[in-house]
Design an enzyme around this catalytic site. Sequence first.
Site, PDB file in Angstrom:
ATOM      1  CE  LYS A 152       4.276   2.450   9.336  1.00 25.71           C
ATOM      2  NZ  LYS A 152       3.452   3.676   9.734  1.00 25.71           N
ATOM      3  CG  ASN A 160      10.698   8.818   7.029  1.00 25.09           C
ATOM      4  OD1 ASN A 160      11.839   8.791   6.417  1.00 25.09           O
ATOM      5  ND2 ASN A 160       9.716   9.822   6.904  1.00 25.09           N
ATOM      6  N   GLY A 161       9.360   4.573   8.437  1.00 27.78           N
ATOM      7  CA  GLY A 161       9.692   3.522   9.101  1.00 27.78           C
ATOM      8  C   GLY A 161       9.835   2.388   8.580  1.00 27.78           C
ATOM      9  CG  HIS A 210       7.692   1.670   0.231  1.00 30.38           C
ATOM     10  ND1 HIS A 210       8.075   0.397   0.624  1.00 30.38           N
ATOM     11  CD2 HIS A 210       7.310   1.535  -0.933  1.00 30.38           C
ATOM     12  CE1 HIS A 210       7.778  -0.553  -0.326  1.00 30.38           C
ATOM     13  NE2 HIS A 210       7.459   0.295  -1.386  1.00 30.38           N
ATOM     14  CB  THR A 227       6.623  -1.879   3.579  1.00 29.62           C
ATOM     15  OG1 THR A 227       8.096  -1.453   3.199  1.00 29.62           O
ATOM     16  CG2 THR A 227       5.931  -1.889   2.417  1.00 29.62           C
ATOM     17  CB  VAL A 228       1.309   0.036   4.929  1.00 24.12           C
ATOM     18  CG1 VAL A 228      -0.182  -0.488   5.323  1.00 24.12           C
ATOM     19  CG2 VAL A 228       1.931   0.944   6.168  1.00 24.12           C
ATOM     20  CG  LEU A 260      -2.065  -0.964   1.139  1.00 22.73           C
ATOM     21  CD1 LEU A 260      -2.649  -1.185   2.441  1.00 22.73           C
ATOM     22  CD2 LEU A 260      -2.880  -0.845   0.033  1.00 22.73           C
ATOM     23  CG  ASP A 298       3.911  11.326  11.895  1.00 23.13           C
ATOM     24  OD1 ASP A 298       4.229  12.159  11.310  1.00 23.13           O
ATOM     25  OD2 ASP A 298       4.199   9.905  11.508  1.00 23.13           O
TER      26      ASP A 298
HETATM   27  P1  ATP Z   1       5.571   8.070   7.829  1.00 22.99           P
HETATM   28  O1  ATP Z   1       6.359   6.820   7.799  1.00 22.99           O
HETATM   29  O2  ATP Z   1       6.398   9.641   7.653  1.00 22.99           O
HETATM   30  O3  ATP Z   1       4.520   8.057   8.763  1.00 22.99           O
HETATM   31  P2  ATP Z   1       3.702   7.666   5.751  1.00 22.99           P
HETATM   32  O4  ATP Z   1       2.500   7.744   6.618  1.00 22.99           O
HETATM   33  O5  ATP Z   1       3.242   7.826   4.275  1.00 22.99           O
HETATM   34  O6  ATP Z   1       4.938   8.164   6.357  1.00 22.99           O
HETATM   35  P3  ATP Z   1       3.450   4.478   6.342  1.00 22.99           P
HETATM   36  O7  ATP Z   1       2.686   4.918   7.559  1.00 22.99           O
HETATM   37  O8  ATP Z   1       4.239   3.658   6.277  1.00 22.99           O
HETATM   38  O9  ATP Z   1       3.941   5.948   5.558  1.00 22.99           O
HETATM   39  O10 ATP Z   1       2.297   4.549   5.208  1.00 22.99           O
HETATM   40  C1  ATP Z   1       2.418   4.376   3.719  1.00 22.99           C
HETATM   41  C2  ATP Z   1       1.016   4.276   3.033  1.00 22.99           C
HETATM   42  O11 ATP Z   1       0.190   3.134   3.420  1.00 22.99           O
HETATM   43  C3  ATP Z   1       0.251   5.438   3.414  1.00 22.99           C
HETATM   44  O12 ATP Z   1       0.646   6.486   2.946  1.00 22.99           O
HETATM   45  C4  ATP Z   1      -1.234   4.873   3.230  1.00 22.99           C
HETATM   46  O13 ATP Z   1      -1.709   5.400   1.775  1.00 22.99           O
HETATM   47  C5  ATP Z   1      -1.010   3.420   3.144  1.00 22.99           C
HETATM   48  N1  ATP Z   1      -1.616   3.059   4.387  1.00 22.99           N
HETATM   49  C6  ATP Z   1      -1.343   2.906   5.784  1.00 22.99           C
HETATM   50  N2  ATP Z   1      -2.078   2.393   6.691  1.00 22.99           N
HETATM   51  C7  ATP Z   1      -3.199   2.067   6.002  1.00 22.99           C
HETATM   52  C8  ATP Z   1      -4.572   1.438   6.088  1.00 22.99           C
HETATM   53  N3  ATP Z   1      -4.733   1.013   7.388  1.00 22.99           N
HETATM   54  N4  ATP Z   1      -5.375   1.212   5.111  1.00 22.99           N
HETATM   55  C9  ATP Z   1      -4.950   1.731   3.846  1.00 22.99           C
HETATM   56  N5  ATP Z   1      -3.883   2.200   3.516  1.00 22.99           N
HETATM   57  C10 ATP Z   1      -2.814   2.229   4.528  1.00 22.99           C
HETATM   58 MG    MG Z   2       1.646   6.696   8.163  1.00 19.90          MG
END
Ligand code: ATP
Ligand code: MG
Length: 429
Positions: free
Chosen positions: A195, A176-177, A174, A179-180, A172, A283
């Site tokens: 995640k 900073n921390g 990536h 991959t989702v 879904l 955040d």
């Molecule tokens: P950071 O690591 O700085 O918080 P981020 O929020 O973009 O940055 P992640 O939290 O790893 O990074 O999330 C990556 C992406 O995954 C998100 O931008 C979002 O689009 C998707 N995502 C995260 N959680 C969910 C969820 N529960 N359902 C659907 N998509 C999600």
């Molecule tokens: Mg996030």
Amino acid sequence: MLWLAFGPFHAMENQVLVIRIKIPNRGAVDWTVTSGPQLLFRDVLDVIGQVLPEATTTAFEYEDEDGDRITVRSDEEMKAMLSYYYSTVMEQQVNGQLIEPLQIFPRACKPPGERNIHGLKVNTRAGPSQHSSPAVSDALPSNSLKKSSAELKKILANGQMNEQDIRYRDTLGHGNGGTVYKAYHVPSGKILAVKVILLDITLELQKQIMSELEILYKCDSSYIIGFYGAFFVENRISICTEFMDGGSLDVYRKIPEHVLGRIAVAVVKGLTYLWSLKILHRDVKPSNMLVNTRGQVKLCDFGVSTQLVNSIAKTYVGTNAYMAPERISGEQYGIHSDVWSLGISFMEPLQLLQCIVDEDSPVLPVGEFSEPFVHFITQCMRKQPKERPAPEELMGHPFIVQFNDGNAAVVSMWVCRALEERRGQQGPP
Ligand code: ATP
Ligand code: MG
């Protein structure tokens, strides 16, 4: 198959609707309705009367996403039920699942004696019925296998979430921390967002993180992402949460103010809830605000585990554009800092980070937005933390009050339309 007949959300309401009338202890009757949203409460009672002639039914119930029963006694309540049902259909469609019929449970009726005396057809298929008259369905395999999310939460809260039961599907995004991933949880048949974060830390710290995450089980708000469990495998932690089919706000380009207003209301409510539990989000930004085709808006990635935040911070480079000036300059972090990030998250275009630290707070272009909206953003982004609105002031701000009408359909339709457009741009799969 029925789901092929469904178009986008607005067109869906003209489509065939299958209502599954559940009979206590005796299975169910499928009724195919062609009138859709024009359907009246009285019509449903009439059909229930045919199915259960010996009982006097005055109302019926349906189940919401948590498995709670909601009673329907009027045309108004019928409309709310249908709108809820169509949004779940859209979600099932987006997830490529089979469309489930709308299940209702007649109330205040005596157990039926001999049934099927009106020549009702027997439907022995697992899928939704295509018959135009009520049909008795037998085993209902797809429904009996499907667990309600309330049930799922219970199972997962017992620590039964593990790597073996999860099938990772699409990525879904990536951050900073980590991959989702979109993932499938085999025992429950549920789609999750998982995640995965790589962390080279000691077992002691792993245990500390797990215990700090415990509080997530207690978070119970419709504005906060549902938490299903977390586990460590080797040097990585997997955090399993509710999947939001609309993704995060950062991927949506221009959001009209009447939609943004409803999203802002949900975000303020989510933050107020976290603050009430003495949790600072830390955040707040568009990628941590998730939406779905039901029109729900939920916050994710809030800092409940200091140890997790610290461990990620070690590998984290740079800063982010949503951080409050006092945080960038290393001063104390508080609710006010979350409020700054809230303000800047709703502001387009974003100003350069340096401007925020060195110069006056940015202002929105005049004329493009309403006066309450501009006022809301500027108040949240006052340079002095104490001058920013306190939690109760945020809820009472005219911009929030104006859009605090619980109209999830506005967000739902906007998400559905944006997903349709995105799919159109990508071309056929
Ligand atoms: P950071 O690591 O700085 O918080 P981020 O929020 O973009 O940055 P992640 O939290 O790893 O990074 O999330 C990556 C992406 O995954 C998100 O931008 C979002 O689009 C998707 N995502 C995260 N959680 C969910 C969820 N529960 N359902 C659907 N998509 C999600
Ligand atoms: Mg996030």
